[in-house]
Scaffold this active site. Structure first.
Site, PDB file in Angstrom:
ATOM      1  N   ASP A 166      -3.843  -5.682  -5.176  1.00  0.00           N
ATOM      2  CA  ASP A 166      -4.890  -5.425  -4.188  1.00  0.00           C
ATOM      3  C   ASP A 166      -4.539  -6.232  -2.943  1.00  0.00           C
ATOM      4  OD1 ASP A 166      -7.130  -5.390  -2.582  1.00  0.00           O
ATOM      5  OD2 ASP A 166      -8.549  -5.815  -4.191  1.00  0.00           O
ATOM      6  N   LYS A 213       2.860   1.023   6.122  1.00  0.00           N
ATOM      7  CA  LYS A 213       2.902   2.300   6.836  1.00  0.00           C
ATOM      8  C   LYS A 213       1.596   3.068   6.674  1.00  0.00           C
ATOM      9  CE  LYS A 213       5.551   6.635   6.595  1.00  0.00           C
ATOM     10  NZ  LYS A 213       4.685   7.406   5.674  1.00  0.00           N
ATOM     11  N   HIS A 263      -4.556   1.294  10.175  1.00  0.00           N
ATOM     12  CA  HIS A 263      -5.569   2.054  10.930  1.00  0.00           C
ATOM     13  C   HIS A 263      -6.793   2.409  10.079  1.00  0.00           C
ATOM     14  CE1 HIS A 263      -4.022   6.423   9.949  1.00  0.00           C
ATOM     15  NE2 HIS A 263      -4.165   5.689   8.870  1.00  0.00           N
ATOM     16  N   GLY A 268       0.835  -1.203   0.000  1.00  0.00           N
ATOM     17  CA  GLY A 268       0.000   0.000   0.000  1.00  0.00           C
ATOM     18  C   GLY A 268       0.859   1.237   0.000  1.00  0.00           C
ATOM     19  N   GLY A 269       1.953   1.187  -0.754  1.00  0.00           N
ATOM     20  CA  GLY A 269       2.993   2.217  -0.692  1.00  0.00           C
ATOM     21  C   GLY A 269       2.768   3.441  -1.542  1.00  0.00           C
ATOM     22  N   ASP A 274       0.640  -1.252  -4.844  1.00  0.00           N
ATOM     23  CA  ASP A 274      -0.610  -0.506  -4.646  1.00  0.00           C
ATOM     24  C   ASP A 274      -1.515  -0.841  -5.819  1.00  0.00           C
ATOM     25  OD1 ASP A 274      -2.559   1.541  -3.804  1.00  0.00           O
ATOM     26  OD2 ASP A 274      -0.902   2.282  -2.581  1.00  0.00           O
TER      27      ASP A 274
END
Length: 471
Positions: A330, A346, A350, A276-277, A299
Site C-alpha cells: 500500500d 505512472k 493525478h 502502483g504498477g 500494488d
C-alpha cells in the site's frame, strides 16, 4: 494589412499542400470522411510531419470558425453539448454503429435500426440527424443512415446478435476506446451536472477529498467512486471503468515509455520499482527492451496476485529468474528498502490530492539513495494561452517534442486539437476531486517531499515525464 482570417486561410492552404505532398511521397492515402475507418485510413499520421500538418489545419480551422461565427452561436454550441453527448450515448448503447456496419453506401432506414434494439425510430432519427450534422454518421437520404469514418470509431467489431446476447460484455476483447466514451457519457456526464453546486457548497467548495467530489452528489453516495463501484449492484459500472482504463492505456504508444527516460544509462542489474504498477504492463514494455534490468511491481495484494498469474502465462521465464518480482504494498504506508535505481510512478499521482500524493512521494524519498531517480509519468498540464517552450531553466532541462511547436498565428497553439488532457483534467475533478498538474504545481508538490526536478520531457500526448532526484 492582412487580416487574421486571411492569415489563417493561407496557413490552412499551405498546410493542406504540405500534407498532400508528404503523404504522396510516402505512399500514404489521405482518407475521405465517408471512407470506412481502417488502420490504413489513419496510417498517414505515422509520419511526424504529416501529423503536424494535420494538426495545423485543424487548429487553424477551429480558430477561423471562432473568428467568423456569431459569438452567440459559439456559446450555443457549448451550452448544447450535453444534448449532443446524450444523442451519442443513445447511439452507442443502441449499438447503431454495429448495426450499420454492413449497411453500405445506401444506408439503412432508421425504423430497421431502431427495431433491433427496441427504441422509437422517429426519436432515434432525430438524434442521429443531430450527430450527422456534426459528421458522426451520415444521412444519405431522408431517414436512411450509414457509417462514416468517425462513426466507425464507435464500432466494437462484434455482431449485433453477440452484443444483444450479453450487453455487459460489449467492451470485452476490444481496444477499450468505446468504454472511455461510455464512461464520459454516463458517470462523468452525471457528475458534471453537479459541478457548480459542488463548487458553491461550503462543505465541498475547497475539498480535495475523493468522497466530496461532484460524482457523490450525482450517485447519491458518501463513498468514493471506487468503493461505490465495488458494490455488487454496480458491477457493470466497475467493468466499464476497467475497460476504459485499458482503452486509455491503449491510446498511449507502446514505445513512448521507452522515450521518456534514458534506460540505457542504468547499469546492468539495476532495479526499477514500478509503484502502483498494476499487473506489470509498463514493466512488460521495459523488459522486452531492457531484459538486463530487474523490475519490482508494487500494488495491492489482490492486484499483484493477478500480475503473477499474467506473467506466469506470458513470460514465465522472467518470473522464474527473478527479473520481475511482485510485491504487495500500500503506497500510503512506508516503503520497504528496495535499492531502487528508478522509482517509476505512472498515471498514479493525478488520482490523488496534494495531501495524499505527498504521502506517496515522501515514502519514496525516505528510502531513496542519493542517485535514485524518481520518474513520474503523467500529464504535464498546459495553459490555454500560448506558452514559451524553453529548452532549459536554471534548475532543470525541458525536452519538447518538435511536433508541439505550433505557428505563432495559432492563439492557443495545438491545445484546441488535443482535448484529451482537458478531458482528463475535468474527469479527475469530477470523479476524485484532483487535477492534472502544471510544471509549477509539480515543482511545489515534489519539493515539499524532498525531490528536485532535473528534467521534463513533453511528447505532446497524454503522457509526459518528470525526472527528479533527492534534494
Amino acid at each position: 494589412m492582412v487580416s487574421t482570417i486571411q492569415q489563417l486561410s493561407q496557413l490552412i492552404a499551405k498546410s493542406v499542400t504540405d500534407l498532400v505532398d508528404i503523404t504522396s511521397k510516402n505512399g500514404f492515402q489521405l482518407p475521405e470522411l465517408d471512407d470506412k475507418l481502417t488502420p490504413a485510413s489513419e496510417a498517414f499520421r505515422q509520419d511526424a510531419n504529416a501529423a503536424k500538418a494535420a494538426n495545423v489545419i485543424a487548429a487553424a480551422a477551429i480558430q477561423l470558425i471562432a473568428c467568423v461565427l456569431p459569438p452567440q452561436e459559439s456559446v450555443i454550441q457549448i451550452t448544447s453539448g450535453h444534448m449532443k453527448s446524450a444523442a451519442l450515448r443513445v447511439s452507442i448503447q443502441c449499438h447503431v454503429a454495429e448495426i450499420l456496419r454492413d449497411a453500405g453506401p445506401e444506408g439503412m432506414h432508421v425504423d430497421k435500426i431502431a427495431s433491433k434494439t427496441g427504441v422509437d425510430g422517429t426519436k432515434l432519427a432525430r438524434l442521429l440527424r443531430s450527430l450527422a450534422n456534426r459528421h458522426i454518421f451520415r444521412e444519405v437520404k431522408p431517414d436512411y443512415f450509414t457509417n462514416n469514418r468517425i462513426s466507425g470509431a464507435l464500432d466494437t467489431g462484434k455482431s449485433i446478435d453477440e452484443i444483444l446476447r450479453n450487453p455487459n460484455k460489449k467492451h470485452d476483447e476490444t481496444s477499450g476506446f468505446l468504454a472511455i466514451a461510455e464512461l464520459n457519457l454516463t458517470t462523468c456526464h452525471k457528475a458534471s451536472s453537479y459541478l457548480y453546486e459542488n463548487m458553491k457548497d461550503p462543505v465541498t467548495a475547497f475539498s480535495e477529498e475523493s468522497t466530496q467530489a461532484p460524482v457523490q452528489r450525482a450517485l447519491r453516495t458518501e463513498k468514493n467512486l471506487f468503493n461505490w463501484m465495488s458494490e455488487p449492484e454496480h458491477a457493470s459500472e466497475l467493468h466499464t471503468f476497467g475497460m476504459a482504463m485499458k482503452g486509455s492505456a491503449a491510446l498511449i504508444p507502446n514505445n513512448l515509455l521507452l522515450d521518456l527516460f534514458d534506460w540505457n544509462s542504468l547499469p546492468k542489474g539495476s532495479t526499477v520499482v514500478d509503484v502502483g504498477g498494476g499487473i506489470g504492463s509498463s514493466c512488460e514494455i521495459l523488459y522486452r527492451a531492457h531484459p538486463e534490468l530487474r523490475y519490482v511491481v508494487q500494488d495491492l495484494p489482490a492486484t499483484v496476485e493477478d500480475g503473477r498469474k499474467h506473467w506466469a502465462l506470458e513470460n514465465a521465464k522472467a518470473l522464474a529468474s527473478g527479473h520481475i518480482t511482485f510485491q504487495g504494498h500500500d503506497f500510503f504506508t512506508p516503503q520497504p528498502p528496495n535499492n531502487a535505481s528508478v522509482f517509476l510512478i505512472k498515471s498514479v499521482i493525478h488520482n490523488w490530492s496534494d495531501q495524499n500524493a505527498s504521502k506517496i512521494l515522501t515514502h519514496l524519498r525516505n528510502v531513496a539513495q542519493p542517485d535514485t531517480v524518481l520518474l513520474l509519468c503523467d500529464i504535464v498540464m498546459t495553459y490555454s494561452c500560448r506558452e514559451p517552450i524553453p529548452e532549459s531553466t536554471e534548475e532543470y532541462t525541458i525536452v519538447n517534442d518538435p511536433s508541439l511547436i505550433a505557428p505563432d498565428l495559432l492563439s492557443t497553439g495545438f491545445n484546441s486539437v488535443n482535448d484529451v488532457v482537458w478531458l482528463l483534467d475535468a474527469a479527475v475533478l469530477l470523479l476524485v476531486s484532483t487535477q492534472e498538474r502544471t510544471i509549477a504545481q509539480f515543482k511545489h508538490l515534489l519539493s515539499g517531499c524532498g525531490w528536485k526536478i532535473v528534467k521534463i520531457t513533453r511528447k505532446g500526448s497524454s503522457l509526459d515525464s518528470i525526472q527528479a532526484v533527492p534534494i
